[in-house]
Design an enzyme around this catalytic site. Structure first.
Site, mmCIF file in Angstrom:
data_model
loop_
_atom_site.group_PDB
_atom_site.id
_atom_site.type_symbol
_atom_site.label_atom_id
_atom_site.label_comp_id
_atom_site.label_asym_id
_atom_site.label_seq_id
_atom_site.Cartn_x
_atom_site.Cartn_y
_atom_site.Cartn_z
ATOM 1 N N ARG A 72 -6.373 -0.106 17.719
ATOM 2 C CA ARG A 72 -6.783 0.109 16.342
ATOM 3 C C ARG A 72 -7.861 -0.938 16.066
ATOM 4 N NH1 ARG A 72 -3.037 0.626 10.936
ATOM 5 N NH2 ARG A 72 -4.005 -1.368 10.501
ATOM 6 N N LYS B 117 0.832 -1.215 0.000
ATOM 7 C CA LYS B 117 0.000 0.000 0.000
ATOM 8 C C LYS B 117 0.864 1.261 0.000
ATOM 9 C CE LYS B 117 -0.237 0.275 4.988
ATOM 10 N NZ LYS B 117 -0.725 -0.419 6.173
HETATM 11 C C1 PLP Z 1 0.239 -1.204 6.753
HETATM 12 C C2 PLP Z 1 -0.051 -2.435 7.492
HETATM 13 C C3 PLP Z 1 0.945 -3.408 7.641
HETATM 14 C C4 PLP Z 1 2.361 -3.216 7.154
HETATM 15 O O1 PLP Z 1 3.050 -2.332 7.982
HETATM 16 P P1 PLP Z 1 4.600 -2.009 7.770
HETATM 17 O O2 PLP Z 1 4.956 -1.220 8.950
HETATM 18 O O3 PLP Z 1 4.694 -1.259 6.492
HETATM 19 O O4 PLP Z 1 5.322 -3.290 7.682
HETATM 20 C C5 PLP Z 1 0.606 -4.587 8.281
HETATM 21 N N1 PLP Z 1 -0.641 -4.800 8.768
HETATM 22 C C6 PLP Z 1 -1.614 -3.889 8.644
HETATM 23 C C7 PLP Z 1 -2.963 -4.181 9.201
HETATM 24 C C8 PLP Z 1 -1.350 -2.674 8.014
HETATM 25 O O5 PLP Z 1 -2.321 -1.765 7.905
#
Ligand code: PLP
Length: 362
Positions: free
Chosen positions: A132, A39
């Site tokens: 969250r 993303k």
């Molecule tokens: C963005 C996200 C990740 C990845 O996080 P990083 O810090 O980029 O590795 C993993 N799990 C969820 C639910 C996320 O929103």
């Protein structure tokens, strides 16, 4: 020769692939599968390909529109933002797996699967304190697991997971991972079979793999930042022995549009800046400062930029400009020079979606 335009974001695809390989190899050695999270790079295809080639087991994004762009790469896809009720039909069409935290959505997924003649795999999220997504009451999570297992024939309970180090900035510790492991065992006891996935978090949880401390029950991580930037470990966590991950996958190039000596303390009555903040300034006398043609419109904030050249530090920014102190730079900085920067996740998120930024692959 093609005329170059700035700002320019360079991405070294070979280095990116190397980072992915390093992380997946270590995870696989510890029995952990990796969802590559794309993303942060707007799912730009040449970069997403490196996640696939580097050995990720799944490709993940928080946006369904992005999942669609990499469906052709052949890896299972995972939606990692708990979905909107209104996008459940599309979810079932586009994703093999998703993270979930609501019963009504799970029921709607069953209905959508039924229509489409499909099976969808879900990972139920447990909130372990980051506040969250996820069930807070763990009994409720057990009930939801049982509901999926018994009442929803087209929805497969793939596992459980958690997210840390986000809103609440909670550190993924061995204790948190053991809490998740114990919860997974309770779910398994309740449904009478093993779970495919116990997902221990994002990049920050990878540190426990790096340190060989990850509890055995954790068999899945969702990783983006660590392989793309590896900025946070080096600059926030003070991890010094993770040299196998490069922080130079991305280079931001920006052009100097002004360079001259000015006072370092604003002259006149200080009020609020263009963004409604009341900043403070340090009077360091007259110093040489340079403006480069990239700003908040391109990257949200410029505060975490790190100039590659010595003696260049960040002072501030506006929509279309970033202001740098270049007084201590050993060479003379001139208008038209191209300066290079390391960036962090928050910049790359914007830069890969910005209309006026050229993205170039090495
Ligand atoms: C963005 C996200 C990740 C990845 O996080 P990083 O810090 O980029 O590795 C993993 N799990 C969820 C639910 C996320 O929103």
């Amino acid at each position: 020769m093609e005329k170059k335009s700035y700002p320019r974001l360079l991405c070294d695809l070979g280095l990116l692939r190397q980072n992915v390989t390093q992380v997946t190899r270590r995870c696989h050695d510890s029995g952990i599968k990796v969802a590559g999270v794309v993303k942060g790079i707007n799912a730009r295809e040449p970069m997403v390909e490196q996640f696939a080639k580097g050995g990720c087991d799944q490709l993940a994004s928080s946006r369904l529109s992005q999942l669609e762009t990499f469906a052709s790469l052949g890896l299972p896809t995972m939606l990692i933002r708990v979905p909107m009720l209104s996008e459940v039909e599309e979810l079932v069409r586009l994703a093999d797996y998703s993270l979930q935290s609501d019963l009504a959505v799970l029921d709607a997924i069953e209905e959508a699967c039924n229509h489409q003649g499909k099976i969808h795999k879900v990972v139920l999220m447990a909130d372990l304190g980051d506040l969250r997504e996820g069930w807070w009451d763990k009994e409720e999570l057990l009930q939801a697991a049982l509901h999926v297992e018994r009442e929803l024939p087209h929805v497969v309970l793939a596992g459980i997971g958690t997210n840390l180090g986000c809103y609440g900035a909670i550190k993924p510790t061995v204790e948190k991972m053991e809490e998740l492991s114990a919860l997974a065992e309770r779910v398994e006891k309740t449904i009478g079979r093993e779970l495919e996935i116990v997902s221990g978090g994002a990049t920050t949880s990878f540190l426990l793999v790096h340190q060989h401390k990850m509890p055995k029950k954790i068999n899945h991580l969702r990783i983006g930042e660590g392989v793309l930037l590896c900025y946070d470990f080096k600059h926030e966590w003070g991890v010094t022995d993770i040299e196998y991950l490069s922080s130079h996958v991305f280079t931001l190039q920006a052009e100097v549009v002004e360079c001259r000596a000015k006072p370092s303390y604003p002259v006149g009555e200080i009020f609020v800046d263009a963004f409604g903040n009341r900043p403070t300034y340090e009077d360091r006398g007259v110093r040489c400062r340079a403006l480069v043609g990239v700003g908040k419109l391109d990257m949200g904030s410029s505060a975490r930029l790190i100039a590659r050249e010595k003696g260049i530090t960040h002072l501030g920014g506006a929509s279309d400009l970033t202001i740098l102190d270049v007084e201590d730079c050993p060479r003379e900085v001139k208008v038209g020079d191209i300066l290079e920067f390391d960036i962090s996740y928050s910049e790359v998120v914007f830069l890969t979606s910005a209309a006026d930024v050229t993205v170039e692959y090495l």
